[in-house]
Design a protein around this motif. Structure first.
Motif, mmCIF file in Angstrom:
data_model
loop_
_atom_site.group_PDB
_atom_site.id
_atom_site.type_symbol
_atom_site.label_atom_id
_atom_site.label_comp_id
_atom_site.label_asym_id
_atom_site.label_seq_id
_atom_site.Cartn_x
_atom_site.Cartn_y
_atom_site.Cartn_z
ATOM 1 N N THR A 32 0.833 -1.215 0.000
ATOM 2 C CA THR A 32 0.000 0.000 0.000
ATOM 3 C C THR A 32 0.859 1.253 0.000
ATOM 4 O O THR A 32 0.588 2.229 -0.722
ATOM 5 N N LEU A 52 1.250 6.882 -6.643
ATOM 6 C CA LEU A 52 0.131 7.767 -6.939
ATOM 7 C C LEU A 52 0.537 9.238 -6.785
ATOM 8 O O LEU A 52 0.167 10.092 -7.611
ATOM 9 N N LEU A 53 1.316 9.540 -5.714
ATOM 10 C CA LEU A 53 1.772 10.919 -5.490
ATOM 11 C C LEU A 53 2.655 11.390 -6.644
ATOM 12 O O LEU A 53 2.578 12.555 -7.057
ATOM 13 N N VAL A 59 0.908 4.217 -2.799
ATOM 14 C CA VAL A 59 0.627 5.635 -2.483
ATOM 15 C C VAL A 59 1.735 6.526 -3.028
ATOM 16 O O VAL A 59 1.478 7.596 -3.599
#
Length: 427
Positions: free
Chosen positions: A54, A61-62, A58
């Motif tokens: 996860t 994604l950032l 993340v």
């Protein structure tokens, strides 16, 4: 082929680890503030793997959303800085108007918007001082930066001077002079603080340092301070029984400031004690033309105990005629004339002051005395005494720092501890 071998080895290792964990099951117990969490080892490993997966997703994604570039965007940073500077400007405005609570709020907004930069910390430190809070964390943070040492010391110095904590202020000035030995402001404060602490020798040394460097004082002001310091040293010498040394210092004092009446008075008294009446009278004549006062007036009347009252009057008249524009001259002349029953001269001296802005309580008290001595007119005496009660006191020794009125001049005011604040002047 090499890559396949690599992944095969990793797979085998993972399979072996999984088999070992399955063959050796275990429990993980977590206690926290009365709560218990029980997990099997394999569940814990699965949670760790999920958390790691996860976290990586993340981060990916950032990167895809380009958050880092957004946060470091020049326009956004410029807007943020402008907002912080606006809060800081408003805070300084509130500080200037004395609204320290509002200044503190606006300063905290500036600090929040732009971080703990020196400008915001300095404002917050000064506001916290004004609010007289027990702790000043902003000043403590500034102390951690060597570049702010002088500014922080200056804040401490200002507080110590306000509190009249002369020893602490002197210690701070000494520290600051180590970094800035030629700074005129610090040299000036060193002179004044040594003087306030009656450390006259060090005050004199500080004056020498000031003269070697750029002067913060006007030349006349520095000469006057030198005169006061020499006067104080002369009093110490005289108290130790060294009258000749004291007289030399008093002469130096008058050379620096010929109008410094306390030094002249001390010199006259010392000369009288040494039997040099002629030089004492010469010194009295010189100072009377510049800065007469009541103490000099008393000395003038008693300068030579061997002379008659008529001789005293003649000598006093010459002295007063040399400076007729001073109220002290007319009062002294009236006193001497009344003592020798020179009634017209006494009345003329007092009439010179009556109706002018130089008339004082003493003027009318002398007039009341003249009415009794000359005419035995007690009604006139009472009349002038009542008028005297409504008149100002006239010139006297007055501390311009605290308003106290000592009987004599002192280099340091007994009431407030200020240096050379006592002057011969009207209230």
């Amino acid at each position: 082929m090499i890559r396949l071998t690599y992944f095969s080895i990793i797979g085998i290792v993972i399979a072996l680890c999984a088999y070992w964990i399955t063959s050796n099951p275990g429990q993980v117990l977590i206690n926290w503030q009365g709560w218990e969490i029980r997990l099997s080892v394999d569940v814990l490993i699965i949670l760790i793997v999920l958390y790691t997966f996860t976290f990586l997703m993340v981060l990916k994604l950032l990167r895809w959303l380009n958050i880092a570039n957004f946060l470091s965007n020049p326009k956004r940073l410029a807007t943020k800085r402008a907002k912080a500077e606006s809060h800081l400007d408003q805070a300084w405005g509130s500080y200037a108007l004395g609204d320290f609570e509002l200044a503190l709020k606006q300063g905290l907004k500036a600090k929040s918007a732009n971080g703990e930069n020196n400008s915001a910390l300095r404002l917050l430190a000064k506001v916290t001082q004004k609010l007289e809070k027990d702790e000043n964390p902003y000043l403590e943070k500034l102390k951690l930066s060597s570049g702010n040492n002088i500014w922080v010391h200056k804040q401490d110095l200002h507080k110590y001077l306000q509190d009249k904590n002369w020893p602490a202020a002197k210690e701070i000035v000494s520290l600051m002079l180590e970094e800035h030995p030629k700074n005129p402001y610090l040299l000036k404060e060193a002179i004044l603080l040594n003087a306030r602490l009656s450390d006259w020798e060090n005050a004199k040394n500080s004056i020498s340092s000031m003269e070697k460097n750029r002067s913060f004082f006007a030349k006349n002001d520095l000469n006057h301070i030198k005169a006061v310091v020499d006067y104080a040293l002369a009093l110490e010498e005289k108290a130790a029984g060294k009258k000749s040394e004291a007289l030399n210092l008093l002469k130096t004092s008058l050379n620096n400031d010929p109008s410094f009446a306390p030094a002249a008075l001390a010199a006259i008294k010392t000369l009288i004690e040494l039997g040099d009446i002629k030089t004492a009278e010469k010194t009295l004549k010189a100072i009377w033309k510049i800065a007469p006062n009541d103490e000099l007036s008393d000395v003038a009347l008693d300068l030579n105990p061997q002379e008659s009252s008529t001789e005293t009057y003649r000598r006093v008249k010459v002295l007063c005629d040399s400076a007729p524009h001073f109220a002290e001259s007319q009062h002294l002349l009236a006193k001497s004339a009344i003592a020798t029953k020179h009634w017209p001269e006494a009345r003329k001296a007092l009439d010179t002051l009556i109706g002018s802005d130089k008339a004082s309580k003493e003027t009318y008290m002398l007039l009341a005395k003249l009415e009794v001595k000359q005419k035995n007119d007690y009604e006139a005496e009472t009349k002038f005494q009542k008028i005297a009660e409504q008149k100002p006191l006239g010139n006297k020794w007055l501390c311009h720092a605290c308003g106290s009125s000592p009987q004599h001049y002192f280099p340091i005011c007994d009431e407030c501890g200020e240096f050379d604040s006592v002057k011969w002047s009207k209230n």
